[in-house]
Design a protein around this motif. Structure first.
Motif, PDB file in Angstrom:
ATOM      1  N   GLU A  61       0.838  -1.152  -0.041  1.00 43.28           N
ATOM      2  CA  GLU A  61      -0.049  -0.126  -0.091  1.00 43.28           C
ATOM      3  C   GLU A  61       0.917   1.406  -0.092  1.00 43.28           C
ATOM      4  OE1 GLU A  61      -3.425   2.151   2.552  1.00 43.28           O
ATOM      5  OE2 GLU A  61      -2.950   0.171   3.068  1.00 43.28           O
ATOM      6  N   GLU A  62       1.922   1.201   0.697  1.00 42.49           N
ATOM      7  CA  GLU A  62       2.713   2.502   0.902  1.00 42.49           C
ATOM      8  C   GLU A  62       3.320   3.005  -0.367  1.00 42.49           C
ATOM      9  OE1 GLU A  62       5.057  -0.452   3.260  1.00 42.49           O
ATOM     10  OE2 GLU A  62       3.258  -0.120   2.798  1.00 42.49           O
ATOM     11  N   PHE A  63       3.382   1.958  -1.406  1.00 37.83           N
ATOM     12  CA  PHE A  63       4.155   2.156  -2.553  1.00 37.83           C
ATOM     13  C   PHE A  63       3.159   2.637  -3.755  1.00 37.83           C
ATOM     14  CE2 PHE A  63       7.454   0.180  -0.350  1.00 37.83           C
ATOM     15  CZ  PHE A  63       8.550   0.551  -0.812  1.00 37.83           C
ATOM     16  N   GLN A  64       1.860   2.526  -3.316  1.00 29.02           N
ATOM     17  CA  GLN A  64       0.838   2.792  -4.256  1.00 29.02           C
ATOM     18  C   GLN A  64       0.435   4.241  -4.489  1.00 29.02           C
ATOM     19  OE1 GLN A  64      -0.843   0.476  -6.024  1.00 29.02           O
ATOM     20  NE2 GLN A  64      -0.015  -1.133  -5.038  1.00 29.02           N
ATOM     21  N   ILE A  65       0.130   4.904  -5.589  1.00 31.37           N
ATOM     22  CA  ILE A  65      -0.339   6.434  -5.585  1.00 31.37           C
ATOM     23  C   ILE A  65      -1.886   6.035  -5.763  1.00 31.37           C
ATOM     24  CG2 ILE A  65      -0.305   8.537  -7.083  1.00 31.37           C
ATOM     25  CD1 ILE A  65       2.397   7.378  -8.225  1.00 31.37           C
ATOM     26  N   ALA A  66      -2.458   6.660  -4.467  1.00 34.40           N
ATOM     27  CA  ALA A  66      -3.829   6.514  -4.340  1.00 34.40           C
ATOM     28  C   ALA A  66      -4.694   7.617  -4.379  1.00 34.40           C
ATOM     29  CB  ALA A  66      -4.093   5.563  -3.419  1.00 34.40           C
ATOM     30  N   GLU A  67      -3.916   8.781  -4.392  1.00 31.87           N
ATOM     31  CA  GLU A  67      -4.562  10.134  -4.259  1.00 31.87           C
ATOM     32  C   GLU A  67      -5.525  10.590  -5.308  1.00 31.87           C
ATOM     33  OE1 GLU A  67      -0.918  10.525  -2.001  1.00 31.87           O
ATOM     34  OE2 GLU A  67      -1.522   9.865  -3.765  1.00 31.87           O
ATOM     35  N   ASN A  68      -6.869  10.885  -5.071  1.00 32.61           N
ATOM     36  CA  ASN A  68      -7.813  10.986  -6.440  1.00 32.61           C
ATOM     37  C   ASN A  68      -7.229  12.272  -7.188  1.00 32.61           C
ATOM     38  OD1 ASN A  68      -9.548   9.178  -5.803  1.00 32.61           O
ATOM     39  ND2 ASN A  68     -10.893  10.370  -4.244  1.00 32.61           N
ATOM     40  N   SER A  69      -6.734  13.071  -6.579  1.00 33.22           N
ATOM     41  CA  SER A  69      -6.105  14.395  -7.316  1.00 33.22           C
ATOM     42  C   SER A  69      -4.961  14.146  -8.148  1.00 33.22           C
ATOM     43  CB  SER A  69      -5.941  15.460  -6.371  1.00 33.22           C
ATOM     44  OG  SER A  69      -4.896  15.013  -5.306  1.00 33.22           O
ATOM     45  N   SER A  70      -4.328  12.884  -8.040  1.00 31.98           N
ATOM     46  CA  SER A  70      -3.172  12.597  -8.420  1.00 31.98           C
ATOM     47  C   SER A  70      -3.198  12.397  -9.946  1.00 31.98           C
ATOM     48  CB  SER A  70      -2.345  11.639  -7.899  1.00 31.98           C
ATOM     49  OG  SER A  70      -0.996  11.358  -8.670  1.00 31.98           O
ATOM     50  N   LEU A  71      -2.434  12.627 -10.827  1.00 31.79           N
ATOM     51  CA  LEU A  71      -2.499  12.531 -12.379  1.00 31.79           C
ATOM     52  C   LEU A  71      -1.856  10.969 -12.652  1.00 31.79           C
ATOM     53  CD1 LEU A  71      -0.476  15.618 -13.875  1.00 31.79           C
ATOM     54  CD2 LEU A  71      -2.854  15.184 -13.989  1.00 31.79           C
ATOM     55  N   TRP A  72      -1.282  10.656 -11.798  1.00 27.93           N
ATOM     56  CA  TRP A  72      -0.683   9.105 -11.972  1.00 27.93           C
ATOM     57  C   TRP A  72      -1.404   8.044 -10.703  1.00 27.93           C
ATOM     58  CZ3 TRP A  72       2.905  13.124 -10.140  1.00 27.93           C
ATOM     59  CH2 TRP A  72       3.092  13.983 -11.350  1.00 27.93           C
ATOM     60  N   ARG A  73      -2.710   8.410 -10.302  1.00 30.17           N
ATOM     61  CA  ARG A  73      -3.503   7.513  -9.598  1.00 30.17           C
ATOM     62  C   ARG A  73      -3.510   6.096 -10.316  1.00 30.17           C
ATOM     63  NH1 ARG A  73      -8.740   5.969  -8.230  1.00 30.17           N
ATOM     64  NH2 ARG A  73      -9.155   5.952  -6.273  1.00 30.17           N
ATOM     65  N   GLY A  74      -3.071   4.965  -9.402  1.00 26.27           N
ATOM     66  CA  GLY A  74      -3.329   3.712  -9.755  1.00 26.27           C
ATOM     67  C   GLY A  74      -1.956   3.231  -9.956  1.00 26.27           C
ATOM     68  N   GLU A  75      -1.004   3.871 -10.279  1.00 30.30           N
ATOM     69  CA  GLU A  75       0.356   3.590 -10.480  1.00 30.30           C
ATOM     70  C   GLU A  75       1.123   3.095  -9.189  1.00 30.30           C
ATOM     71  OE1 GLU A  75       2.139   3.008 -13.406  1.00 30.30           O
ATOM     72  OE2 GLU A  75       0.874   4.359 -14.703  1.00 30.30           O
ATOM     73  N   THR A  76       2.044   2.254  -9.195  1.00 29.76           N
ATOM     74  CA  THR A  76       2.963   2.221  -7.910  1.00 29.76           C
ATOM     75  C   THR A  76       4.015   3.041  -8.387  1.00 29.76           C
ATOM     76  OG1 THR A  76       4.423   0.352  -9.050  1.00 29.76           O
ATOM     77  CG2 THR A  76       2.396  -0.097  -7.794  1.00 29.76           C
TER      78      THR A  76
END
Length: 345
Positions: A61-76
């Protein structure tokens, strides 16, 4: 900066950050160099890392990009950096292409191995990314090169900036610039807090600037007006492409505008100056002065009825208006002619 002075008296130094906007297509990066040179920027900058030198290949989880505002959401972190990195085998050729077009070329290293690699290419200076400000082993490796360092300060407290500045100096850094930065992608204009630049300059006594991730050119141009001597913006050929940072990057037209307007702003800031400038001297004649408003004979008295304060400015200054009232003429005066001191008794 590669023999180009960056100081309070120099124009803003404009850096086009390529980041991963080349999509790992060398033909694109070649076009980016050509476009950057055509825009008139001072330098292009790469980022020197691999996914393995910057993070771990983990799905936790800590290596996941999960912020809804992020351009790269869903990437590790690993998958993002694997897509975004610039192949190290390109660096020498990209730097050569840039230098052939009169551009300074340098990079942001992200670990000690990247510093060693960039030293083998004899880069003229280094940029430390905001996220690496606390990476003291990296700071030490960069400082030991004794080359100029640009340090971005996104997210950093005053204490953290001070510690990084002191650490760089301890290990040999003698030329440093600090960049105000908002580490959001894109960065909201309301978070720019550009007044911080002047405070950093006062506290640390070094040139300051801006690493800008906002949309549009307003923040960058305002920063120049407020004293930014270095401005860095991400650069993209086409914002509507799949470029990884395209949403907050400048197109060639925008970068050319930044270069032009920054030079104009530097000229507009100028220096402390009173009195007519060279450009204003022709306008002096359109100030008001005292004119005779009706035909007058020698010996007649000057009154409010026979003179006026009007434009243009070939007569006595209006500051003498009260003093000339009641004085006699020693020559005849035609209407609509300037009143001169030599006309009066």
């Amino acid at each position: 900066m590669d023999n180009q002075l960056v100081s309070d008296d120099s124009p803003a130094y404009i850096v086009a950050e390529f980041s991963g906007n080349h999509g790992q297509d060398f033909s694109v990066v070649e076009k980016m160099v050509e476009a950057a040179a055509a825009c008139g920027v001072d330098a292009i900058k790469l980022q020197t890392y691999t996914a393995d030198t910057i993070t771990l290949d983990s799905q936790s989880e800590e290596f996941q990009i999960a912020e809804n505002s992020s351009l790269w959401r869903g990437e590790t972190l690993y998958s993002l950096y694997k897509k975004a990195y610039t192949p190290w085998s390109w660096h020498k050729k990209v730097f050569e292409l840039a230098r052939a077009r009169g551009l300074t070329a340098f990079s942001s290293p992200f670990d000690e191995s990247s510093v060693a690699f960039l030293e083998s290419l004899d880069v003229p200076c280094y940029k430390i990314a905001s996220f690496e400000l606390n990476h003291f082993p990296l700071l030490r490796a960069v400082a030991k090169t004794q080359k100029p360092v640009i340090l971005s300060t996104g997210m950093a407290t005053l204490e953290e900036i001070g510690a990084a500045v002191d650490y760089l100096a301890k290990y040999g850094c003698r030329q440093l610039a600090l960049l105000k930065c908002t580490s959001c992608y894109p960065a909201p204009v309301s978070a720019a807090n550009l007044k911080t630049m002047a405070d950093m300059k006062r506290r640390f006594g070094v040139p300051v600037g801006l690493s800008d991730h906002s949309k549009g050119m307003g923040v960058a141009l305002l920063a120049v007006g407020l004293g930014a001597r270095i401005v860095e913006r991400h650069f993209v050929l086409d914002r509507h492409s799949d470029a990884i940072d395209g949403a907050f990057s400048s197109t060639p037209d925008e970068m050319a505008l930044l270069v032009k307007e920054s030079k104009d702003l530097n000229r507009a800031i100028g220096q402390v100056s009173y009195g007519p400038s060279e450009a204003e001297k022709d306008s002096l004649k359109y100030r008001r002065s005292i004119y005779v408003s009706q035909p007058l004979k020698p010996g007649m008295t000057i009154t409010k009825d026979n003179i006026r304060v009007v434009r243009p400015g070939f007569g006595l200054s209006p500051k003498h208006y009260d003093a000339v009232l009641g004085r006699e003429l020693k020559v005849a005066k035609q209407a609509n002619t300037p009143l001169l001191e030599s006309d009066l008794v």
